[in-house]
Each structure stands twice: as C-alpha cells, then as structure tokens.
Design a protein around this motif. Structure first.
Motif, PDB file in Angstrom:
ATOM      1  N   ARG A   1      -3.488   9.546   9.631  1.00 52.29           N
ATOM      2  CA  ARG A   1      -2.770   8.366  10.102  1.00 52.29           C
ATOM      3  C   ARG A   1      -3.441   7.096   9.596  1.00 52.29           C
ATOM      4  O   ARG A   1      -2.767   6.150   9.146  1.00 52.29           O
ATOM      5  N   GLU A   2      -4.739   7.059   9.624  1.00 57.58           N
ATOM      6  CA  GLU A   2      -5.457   5.871   9.165  1.00 57.58           C
ATOM      7  C   GLU A   2      -5.229   5.639   7.672  1.00 57.58           C
ATOM      8  O   GLU A   2      -5.064   4.493   7.234  1.00 57.58           O
ATOM      9  N   ARG A   3      -5.213   6.714   6.894  1.00 56.49           N
ATOM     10  CA  ARG A   3      -4.984   6.569   5.446  1.00 56.49           C
ATOM     11  C   ARG A   3      -3.597   6.008   5.166  1.00 56.49           C
ATOM     12  O   ARG A   3      -3.434   5.091   4.341  1.00 56.49           O
ATOM     13  N   VAL A   4      -2.600   6.532   5.842  1.00 52.44           N
ATOM     14  CA  VAL A   4      -1.229   6.055   5.613  1.00 52.44           C
ATOM     15  C   VAL A   4      -1.058   4.634   6.138  1.00 52.44           C
ATOM     16  O   VAL A   4      -0.380   3.799   5.512  1.00 52.44           O
ATOM     17  N   ASP A   5      -1.688   4.317   7.259  1.00 54.53           N
ATOM     18  CA  ASP A   5      -1.619   2.952   7.781  1.00 54.53           C
ATOM     19  C   ASP A   5      -2.252   1.961   6.806  1.00 54.53           C
ATOM     20  O   ASP A   5      -1.765   0.832   6.638  1.00 54.53           O
ATOM     21  N   GLU A   6      -3.345   2.376   6.157  1.00 51.87           N
ATOM     22  CA  GLU A   6      -3.976   1.504   5.173  1.00 51.87           C
ATOM     23  C   GLU A   6      -3.056   1.294   3.972  1.00 51.87           C
ATOM     24  O   GLU A   6      -2.949   0.178   3.437  1.00 51.87           O
ATOM     25  N   LEU A   7      -2.379   2.357   3.542  1.00 51.81           N
ATOM     26  CA  LEU A   7      -1.424   2.227   2.441  1.00 51.81           C
ATOM     27  C   LEU A   7      -0.272   1.309   2.836  1.00 51.81           C
ATOM     28  O   LEU A   7       0.206   0.504   2.030  1.00 51.81           O
ATOM     29  N   SER A   8       0.160   1.421   4.078  1.00 54.10           N
ATOM     30  CA  SER A   8       1.225   0.546   4.568  1.00 54.10           C
ATOM     31  C   SER A   8       0.764  -0.911   4.574  1.00 54.10           C
ATOM     32  O   SER A   8       1.541  -1.822   4.244  1.00 54.10           O
ATOM     33  N   ARG A   9      -0.497  -1.145   4.949  1.00 53.03           N
ATOM     34  CA  ARG A   9      -1.027  -2.511   4.935  1.00 53.03           C
ATOM     35  C   ARG A   9      -1.042  -3.066   3.518  1.00 53.03           C
ATOM     36  O   ARG A   9      -0.650  -4.221   3.284  1.00 53.03           O
ATOM     37  N   ARG A  10      -1.435  -2.246   2.558  1.00 51.64           N
ATOM     38  CA  ARG A  10      -1.444  -2.688   1.157  1.00 51.64           C
ATOM     39  C   ARG A  10      -0.027  -2.934   0.651  1.00 51.64           C
ATOM     40  O   ARG A  10       0.218  -3.864  -0.134  1.00 51.64           O
ATOM     41  N   ALA A  11       0.901  -2.109   1.125  1.00 50.36           N
ATOM     42  CA  ALA A  11       2.303  -2.326   0.755  1.00 50.36           C
ATOM     43  C   ALA A  11       2.809  -3.646   1.321  1.00 50.36           C
ATOM     44  O   ALA A  11       3.612  -4.347   0.685  1.00 50.36           O
ATOM     45  N   GLY A  12       2.325  -4.007   2.513  1.00 45.48           N
ATOM     46  CA  GLY A  12       2.697  -5.291   3.096  1.00 45.48           C
ATOM     47  C   GLY A  12       2.231  -6.453   2.239  1.00 45.48           C
ATOM     48  O   GLY A  12       2.932  -7.460   2.085  1.00 45.48           O
ATOM     49  N   LEU A  13       1.043  -6.320   1.669  1.00 49.42           N
ATOM     50  CA  LEU A  13       0.544  -7.363   0.768  1.00 49.42           C
ATOM     51  C   LEU A  13       1.414  -7.453  -0.485  1.00 49.42           C
ATOM     52  O   LEU A  13       1.683  -8.546  -0.995  1.00 49.42           O
ATOM     53  N   LEU A  14       1.833  -6.285  -0.966  1.00 47.26           N
ATOM     54  CA  LEU A  14       2.709  -6.250  -2.138  1.00 47.26           C
ATOM     55  C   LEU A  14       4.041  -6.933  -1.815  1.00 47.26           C
ATOM     56  O   LEU A  14       4.567  -7.723  -2.618  1.00 47.26           O
ATOM     57  N   ARG A  15       4.592  -6.614  -0.652  1.00 49.37           N
ATOM     58  CA  ARG A  15       5.848  -7.231  -0.212  1.00 49.37           C
ATOM     59  C   ARG A  15       5.689  -8.745  -0.098  1.00 49.37           C
ATOM     60  O   ARG A  15       6.523  -9.517  -0.586  1.00 49.37           O
ATOM     61  N   ASP A  16       4.588  -9.182   0.538  1.00 43.31           N
ATOM     62  CA  ASP A  16       4.382 -10.616   0.726  1.00 43.31           C
ATOM     63  C   ASP A  16       4.189 -11.344  -0.601  1.00 43.31           C
ATOM     64  O   ASP A  16       4.569 -12.517  -0.737  1.00 43.31           O
ATOM     65  N   SER A  17       3.610 -10.660  -1.573  1.00 42.32           N
ATOM     66  CA  SER A  17       3.428 -11.308  -2.878  1.00 42.32           C
ATOM     67  C   SER A  17       4.775 -11.591  -3.540  1.00 42.32           C
ATOM     68  O   SER A  17       4.926 -12.585  -4.256  1.00 42.32           O
ATOM     69  N   VAL A  18       5.752 -10.719  -3.293  1.00 41.16           N
ATOM     70  CA  VAL A  18       7.097 -10.938  -3.836  1.00 41.16           C
ATOM     71  C   VAL A  18       7.814 -12.022  -3.048  1.00 41.16           C
ATOM     72  O   VAL A  18       8.459 -12.912  -3.623  1.00 41.16           O
ATOM     73  N   LEU A  19       7.710 -11.968  -1.733  1.00 45.01           N
ATOM     74  CA  LEU A  19       8.468 -12.880  -0.884  1.00 45.01           C
ATOM     75  C   LEU A  19       7.861 -14.273  -0.799  1.00 45.01           C
ATOM     76  O   LEU A  19       8.591 -15.259  -0.627  1.00 45.01           O
ATOM     77  N   ARG A  20       6.531 -14.384  -0.951  1.00 52.42           N
ATOM     78  CA  ARG A  20       5.890 -15.677  -0.700  1.00 52.42           C
ATOM     79  C   ARG A  20       5.077 -16.216  -1.874  1.00 52.42           C
ATOM     80  O   ARG A  20       4.701 -17.382  -1.871  1.00 52.42           O
ATOM     81  N   GLN A  21       4.776 -15.367  -2.851  1.00 47.04           N
ATOM     82  CA  GLN A  21       3.901 -15.823  -3.932  1.00 47.04           C
ATOM     83  C   GLN A  21       4.561 -15.740  -5.303  1.00 47.04           C
ATOM     84  O   GLN A  21       3.897 -15.782  -6.335  1.00 47.04           O
ATOM     85  N   ASP A  22       5.882 -15.592  -5.308  1.00 45.05           N
ATOM     86  CA  ASP A  22       6.651 -15.628  -6.555  1.00 45.05           C
ATOM     87  C   ASP A  22       6.306 -14.478  -7.500  1.00 45.05           C
ATOM     88  O   ASP A  22       6.490 -14.581  -8.715  1.00 45.05           O
ATOM     89  N   ALA A  23       5.781 -13.377  -6.950  1.00 43.46           N
ATOM     90  CA  ALA A  23       5.496 -12.210  -7.795  1.00 43.46           C
ATOM     91  C   ALA A  23       6.784 -11.451  -8.072  1.00 43.46           C
ATOM     92  O   ALA A  23       7.766 -11.526  -7.312  1.00 43.46           O
ATOM     93  N   LEU A  24       6.795 -10.703  -9.164  1.00 39.78           N
ATOM     94  CA  LEU A  24       7.942  -9.869  -9.503  1.00 39.78           C
ATOM     95  C   LEU A  24       7.853  -8.535  -8.772  1.00 39.78           C
ATOM     96  O   LEU A  24       6.766  -8.084  -8.397  1.00 39.78           O
ATOM     97  N   ILE A  25       8.987  -7.910  -8.565  1.00 38.96           N
ATOM     98  CA  ILE A  25       9.003  -6.575  -7.986  1.00 38.96           C
ATOM     99  C   ILE A  25       8.336  -5.620  -8.968  1.00 38.96           C
ATOM    100  O   ILE A  25       8.678  -5.588 -10.155  1.00 38.96           O
ATOM    101  N   ASP A  26       7.384  -4.863  -8.479  1.00 34.32           N
ATOM    102  CA  ASP A  26       6.610  -3.947  -9.317  1.00 34.32           C
ATOM    103  C   ASP A  26       6.871  -2.521  -8.845  1.00 34.32           C
ATOM    104  O   ASP A  26       6.209  -2.017  -7.942  1.00 34.32           O
ATOM    105  N   ARG A  27       7.848  -1.865  -9.458  1.00 35.05           N
ATOM    106  CA  ARG A  27       8.223  -0.520  -9.042  1.00 35.05           C
ATOM    107  C   ARG A  27       7.047   0.445  -9.121  1.00 35.05           C
ATOM    108  O   ARG A  27       6.856   1.281  -8.236  1.00 35.05           O
ATOM    109  N   ASP A  28       6.250   0.348 -10.177  1.00 33.57           N
ATOM    110  CA  ASP A  28       5.128   1.270 -10.350  1.00 33.57           C
ATOM    111  C   ASP A  28       4.102   1.116  -9.232  1.00 33.57           C
ATOM    112  O   ASP A  28       3.570   2.109  -8.716  1.00 33.57           O
ATOM    113  N   ALA A  29       3.822  -0.124  -8.857  1.00 34.19           N
ATOM    114  CA  ALA A  29       2.850  -0.355  -7.782  1.00 34.19           C
ATOM    115  C   ALA A  29       3.387   0.162  -6.450  1.00 34.19           C
ATOM    116  O   ALA A  29       2.647   0.754  -5.661  1.00 34.19           O
ATOM    117  N   VAL A  30       4.685  -0.055  -6.208  1.00 36.60           N
ATOM    118  CA  VAL A  30       5.298   0.461  -4.983  1.00 36.60           C
ATOM    119  C   VAL A  30       5.212   1.979  -4.955  1.00 36.60           C
ATOM    120  O   VAL A  30       4.834   2.582  -3.941  1.00 36.60           O
TER     121      VAL A  30
END
Length: 706
Positions: free
Chosen positions: A242-271
């Motif tokens: 559970r902790e490992r998946v929660d950490e991955l989810s937290r990193r995914a949140g950073l990826l999401r926020d980079s698209v929504l708030r930091q003008d980053a492009l959607i990165d399918r490979d990173a997702v």
C-alpha cells in the motif's frame, strides 16, 4: 497491356483521378511493387505474362471467389446464381449447428440460413467440373441509425484531466464525464479518440509515438487509460505494498499538477511508467478472488490466441525492444518454436499483459454502462484508426495479412502537393478474402463490445488505399482496391450483433459513389461546417436545410483548428510561425477572414447572432445553432470549443515542431481546464443551452468562470 490486365486482376490501379476530369497514371514502379507485395512477380515482361497465365488459370479452376456476400434482403449472390444446374451447395453455419443444403439453380437463399460468416461447399455432379469451398457472409443490408436526433461531446480522452488523473485523462474520467454529461447536459453520446494499445517506448530510446492513430494494436485497448484506484484489488492493498502504490500515486499527482499548473505537456510514457509499477505491485500482491478469477479465465477463453499473441509481443518487447523487425530471427514469427519457448519462459509477463487487457476491458465496460445509465441513447463512440505501427503487436501477430514493404498514405491533392505517408502497413486484400476477413471481424467485434457506435477514420479505406512502396515518396504510390462489398458486409454484421451505429469519416477527396454506397448501408458520414459549401455551383455556404441528414455534423475535428482559433484567425498565425504556409501571411489571413466573415453573415441573417458580430462566445454558440438547424441525425460538440480553447490537438504536417496529442483541454487564455472545472463552467453551460432550447442561461450553483 499485360501489366494493366494483371494489375486489374489483383485490384491494383494503374491510374487515379485527383479531381473530376483529370487522370494521372501510376508509375510502373508503383504497380510492380504493389504486385510484389501481393506475392506476384511482375518485374519483367516475361514474368508478367507468366503471372497472368497463372492468375487466369486459377480463376478458371475455382467455381467461387474466396468470400461470397449475401444480403438478407437481396437476391442470390451472383457467384451462387452462376453455378451450373445440379450443383450441390452445402453451408456449415458459423458456430456449428445443422448444415443447410440446396441444389442449383435457385433464386434466393434458404430462410434457414442465419446471419454470420459460414463455410460454403459446392459439389458439381459433373466429374469434369471444379468443386470448392468459400466463406459465405450473410448480413443485413443496413446498420441501425439513431432512433431520434441526438447531440454529444467529442473529446480526446488523454487531454481531459480530472483532479484524480495520473497525468492524463483515463477511463475513470471518461465514466465521470459520461455520467455527468448524460444527466446534466442531456447528451446522447461521448466520442473519444482511438484507445488502441500504443507502442511502448524503448528503455534507452526515444519516447513512444503519442499519436493514437498509429497504435501497436487496434484489437486491444491501451492499459495506460486504466484508473488504478478503480481496479477491484486496489482496496485490499496493505502494508508495504500500500505504501509503495501510495507513493506512486503521490508522484502521479506531481505529474498531473505539472500539466495543470506548470504548463507541462502530457507525458504518456511517464504516466505509464508510474501506472505499470503500481499495477505490477497490485497484481502481484493481491490474488484474484474466485469470482474475479472466473471472470478473467472467461476473458482468456473468449479472446484466445489473439490475446496470447498480443501479450507475448508486449512481453518480448520488454526485452528486445518495441520493433519486432529487430528481434532475434527466431522470435519474428509468432508461430515459431523459438517464440513458443520464449513465451513459456516469460509466462509471468505474458499473464501480466493479459491481465492488463482484461482490466482495461472491464473499465471500458463500466464507462459504457455508466453512459447508458445516465440516459444516453448511444453512449461511447469508439474510434478505429486506419492502421497500425509496422513494428507493433498486430503487425507481428498478423504479418501474413499485411503487405510487406508498403505504407498507407494519400496521393497529392489540392491541399497537399507532396501527398502523405502515414507509415502504416496495409492489409492484403487477397489474404483477407481467403480468411473470410477473420482479422477484420475480430477487430470490429473487440471494439464494439463496449460501444454504442464506432467511428471509422478514413472510411474510404474500406474501398481502396493508397499504397506507397518502401523508400519512395507519397507521389510514387498507387491505389489498391479492397472488396468493399465484403468489408461493408462484415461491418454491418458486427454492428448489427452489437446493436451499434457506424460513423464514417469521409472528409476530403472521396471516390465517386462511395458516399452513396455508405448511405445505402446506413453508415453515417461526417460533415464539418467550414467545408459545407455548394462546391458544384455558387461556392457559397450550404444552407442548413441542404445538408445531408445521414451524418454527424460538427464545427471542427481533432485535425482542424478549434472554432475560437478559426474565428479569430489564430490558426493562420500558428501555421505561419511554424513555417507551414505556402503563400504570404497576408494572403492566407485575408482568405481565412473572408471565409469566416461569409459564414458569420449567414448566421447573422438567420437571426442566430442576436448580439451581432464581434463576440467570439456568441459566434461559437451561433455556429452550433446552425448545426442544430441542419437535418443531421447526430451533432458533435468539440469539448475544447465549450471553453474557448484555441490550440489544435493535432497539426497535420508537423512532428517535433508542435506538441501534437500532448495538450490538455484549456480555456481561451491557454490555462488547462479540469473535468471539475468543465462541469462548473458558465461558458460551457451557455453553449449547451443551445441544445436545450436556450432555457438555461446560467451555470448551476457553485459554478465559477472558465
């Protein structure tokens, strides 16, 4: 000429007409290369004569073509009607059951013969006459059309992020969008981009191709669209897992926020890297319960060899890279002993990829069920790409059905003087016919299992495709024809079985008679407002009541400028900045502005612009009022248009110069808009009020500007 006769016998064109009254010959090089891809040697005059002799002898010796089509409302198919008197005909129904027999001559098919793709046997009573077997497709003449007029949303799923997405839109977002749009907006469908499985990126190579129209497989969906938290086993994760998946989810949140708030492009490979790791933990740590195991086993049995091959390709690609042409020779054949051995050795990875296909299928089913429960007549409209990546799973598993050293594209036309090469290997029409169109049937069945309708990109490909020899320019290709009657019969049959609609993307240059044939079989066309003019006479905008009814009417598509960009002329500036214009900027701007001004004049005279010209939001609403005034059975609203997005999702003619397929839905200022923002957008609700009789002038409580 012998070469022309030989080419014609295989459906290879020796000329084409880019416009009425103009014929362009195909080069002998293109014709010879196309024949070679069909297994015919036409390299010398002697070879042509020999091949022609063999071809004519084969046809004379065979009483029936490989596949015969019978329509349930039509007479006996010509190949059966032409059988000599006394010929015994026996049909073994698809799926088993009692054979149906009769003796020639007869005028109609026996009533006992069901719909399906059956095995046909003919036996002449004359010992000197040939006997043979063929596939018999029995299909209804037409697919169903919408029971009532409906409107819906068009969206590129990856571009629609919610606050729960892992960096790109997913099937959880699709279900949320469908449930909300059906209940709140009264929409009848949601059309999405192709959700086909993509070619993964190489570990140390460039990123994967983000285009959904160049997939690894059209038969199976891409697990990158999975909502990890919606997998049933997720609820039972505990401890370190559970902790490992929660950490991955937290990193995914950073990826999401980079698209929504930091003008980053959607990165399918990173997702996908994050989701794959989370799913590996999930599938390894939480065993399936008895009911889930039974459902998974049923899916494996239903999908059979096709799924095993797909999963095997993915497992092998993890070790040997995503292009099977570069694999060890023993692995390039899916049926080789070497591949069988490699499959056994990688069984855990094969099972992992089978599980991913199953999980994605179940979430697609949930999204469609959600759409229908929300009141949608149609629900999800899936999109079928023209072809597949040459190095991907389908091209490996079904390589016998693909033409080697050939690519699909388009010939030169008024819009592209150099033609186009899409980098997709074409299906061989002869091998399709010999198999009773088995790969095509399975493809359609898989796509329609969780859909209320299917959109077919470049539907003209059911009739013919432009084949380009490897290493040649698009101008050096030629058309190769398919058995359109058989392709349509399979399409209508599978759509009938799924109780689904079919939409054909028939924009651009269309061979005479194609649209009429599609309409005869109930296939809806695609009409885009800016292209609907009286081209045969005045050239002026086509009046609403002159539009065809059998179509999906839209203001734009994923390959065209958003409506706001067209109205403001920003699409011209974008193409200029990228060096894509072939004429001076001022000339292009003037022509685009004149086009828009003429359409706005029409809308104003019709009373669809009560506030007058000058307000972009009012003009977008007026465009959709016009679409509503046409007789079109379906009206599609490009979701980014609802919030004033100005950026096209794809800009044809570009590769690295523009971020194709990587942009989130955004507002008029270019700020990304989440699904939650959309649901609360006054601008969106004002546009959708057009479809509710304009009774709703304000957004619901809690709405905020977008």
């Amino acid at each position: 000429m012998p070469l022309s006769r030989l080419a014609a016998s295989y459906g290879v064109a020796t000329s084409y007409s880019p416009s009425p009254g103009r014929t362009v010959p195909a080069t002998d090089t293109a014709v010879i290369a196309a024949l070679a891809a069909l297994g015919v040697d036409a390299s010398t005059p002697q070879a042509v004569r020999a091949a022609l002799t063999v071809r004519e002898a084969e046809r004379a010796a065979r009483p029936l073509p490989p596949t015969v089509v019978a329509w349930t409302d039509g007479p006996l198919p010509p190949p059966l009607a032409a059988l000599p008197p006394g010929t015994r005909v026996r049909v073994e129904p698809e799926g088993g059951g009692r054979a149906v027999e009769w003796e020639a001559p007869t005028d109609t098919l026996p009533e006992a013969l069901p719909l399906g793709v059956h095995r046909l046997h003919v036996q002449s009573r004359d010992p000197g006459t040939a006997t043979g077997t063929a596939h018999l497709i029995v299909a209804p003449r037409r697919v169903k059309t919408p029971g009532r007029r409906t409107h819906g949303l068009l969206v590129q799923l990856y571009s629609l992020l919610s606050r729960r997405s892992w960096g790109m839109g997913d099937l959880g977002d699709l279900a949320e969008l469908s449930g909300w749009a059906g209940r709140t907006l009264g929409t009848g469908f949601v059309q999405v981009n192709p959700l086909h499985a993509a070619v993964p990126s190489a570990p140390d190579g460039p990123g994967s191709d983000p285009s959904p129209y160049r997939p690894s497989s059209r038969r199976f969906p891409d697990p990158v669209h999975l909502r990890v938290e919606a997998v049933a086993e997720y609820a039972y994760l505990t401890g370190d897992a559970r902790e490992r998946v929660d950490e991955l989810s937290r990193r995914a949140g950073l990826l999401r926020d980079s698209v929504l708030r930091q003008d980053a492009l959607i990165d399918r490979d990173a997702v996908w890297a994050l989701k794959r790791e989370a799913l590996e933990v999930l599938l390894h740590e939480v065993p399936l319960g008895p009911g889930r195991r039974a459902a998974y086993n049923a899916f494996l049995a239903e999908q059979g060899t096709a799924l095993e091959d797909h999963a095997t390709w993915n497992a092998l690609a993890e070790t040997h890279g995503p292009d099977w042409h570069s694999w060890p020779a023993a692995l390039r054949d899916p049926a080789s002993p070497g591949t069988a051995r490699a499959r056994r050795e990688a069984m855990d990875r094969v099972d992992f990829h089978c599980r991913l296909a199953w999980l994605t299928d179940t979430q697609l089913a949930t999204a469609q069920r959600t759409a229908r429960e929300a009141g949608m007549d149609i629900g999800l409209v899936h999109d079928l790409a023209v072809g597949v990546h040459p190095g991907g799973a389908d091209a490996w598993a079904q390589q016998r059905h693909f033409a080697p050293r050939m690519s699909v594209g388009a010939p030169p036309d008024a819009f592209n003087a150099r033609g186009q090469d899409w980098g997709l290997p074409p299906w061989r029409p002869d091998r399709l016919a010999e198999s009773g169109y088995a790969p095509y049937r399975a493809l359609l069945r898989g796509l329609l299992r969780n859909a209320g309708a299917l959109r077919i990109d470049h539907v003209m490909g059911l009739f013919r495709l432009w084949w380009i020899p490897e290493g040649r320019e698009p101008t050096e290709g030629t058309y190769v024809h398919y058995d359109a009657e058989a392709m349509l019969a399979v399409l209508v049959l599978e759509a009938h079985r799924a109780d689904a609609l079919v939409i054909g993307e028939d924009l651009g240059t269309v061979e005479p008679g194609v649209r009429e044939t599609l309409r005869e079989h109930g296939v809806l066309g695609t009409s885009v407002l800016w292209f609907e003019r009286d081209w045969e006479d005045t050239g002026r905008p086509l009046p609403a009541d002159a539009w065809r009814a059998d179509c999906v009417a839209t203001a734009t598509t994923h390959d065209l400028p958003p409506t706001a960009a067209r109205l403001t002329g920003e699409h011209v500036r974008l193409r200029h900045d990228l060096g894509l214009l072939t004429r001076p900027l001022a000339q292009e701007r003037a022509e685009a502005a004149a086009d828009v001004h003429e359409w706005l004049g029409v809308l104003s005279r019709l009373g669809m612009l009560p506030g007058g010209i000058g307000c972009e939001e009012d003009e977008i609403r007026a465009v959709h009022r016009f679409l509503l005034a046409t007789p079109a059975r379906m009206i599609g609203i490009w979701l980014p248009d609802a919030v004033g997005d100005r950026r096209p999702q794809n800009l044809p003619g570009t590769w690295d110069q523009y971020p194709n397929w990587r942009l989130p839905v955004a507002d008029a200022a270019g700020r990304p808009v989440t699904l939650e923002d959309l649901a609360a957008s006054p601008r969106l609700h004002a546009l959708m009020a057009v479809f509710r009789g304009e009774t709703a002038r304000t957004a619901p409580p809690g709405a905020h500007p977008v």
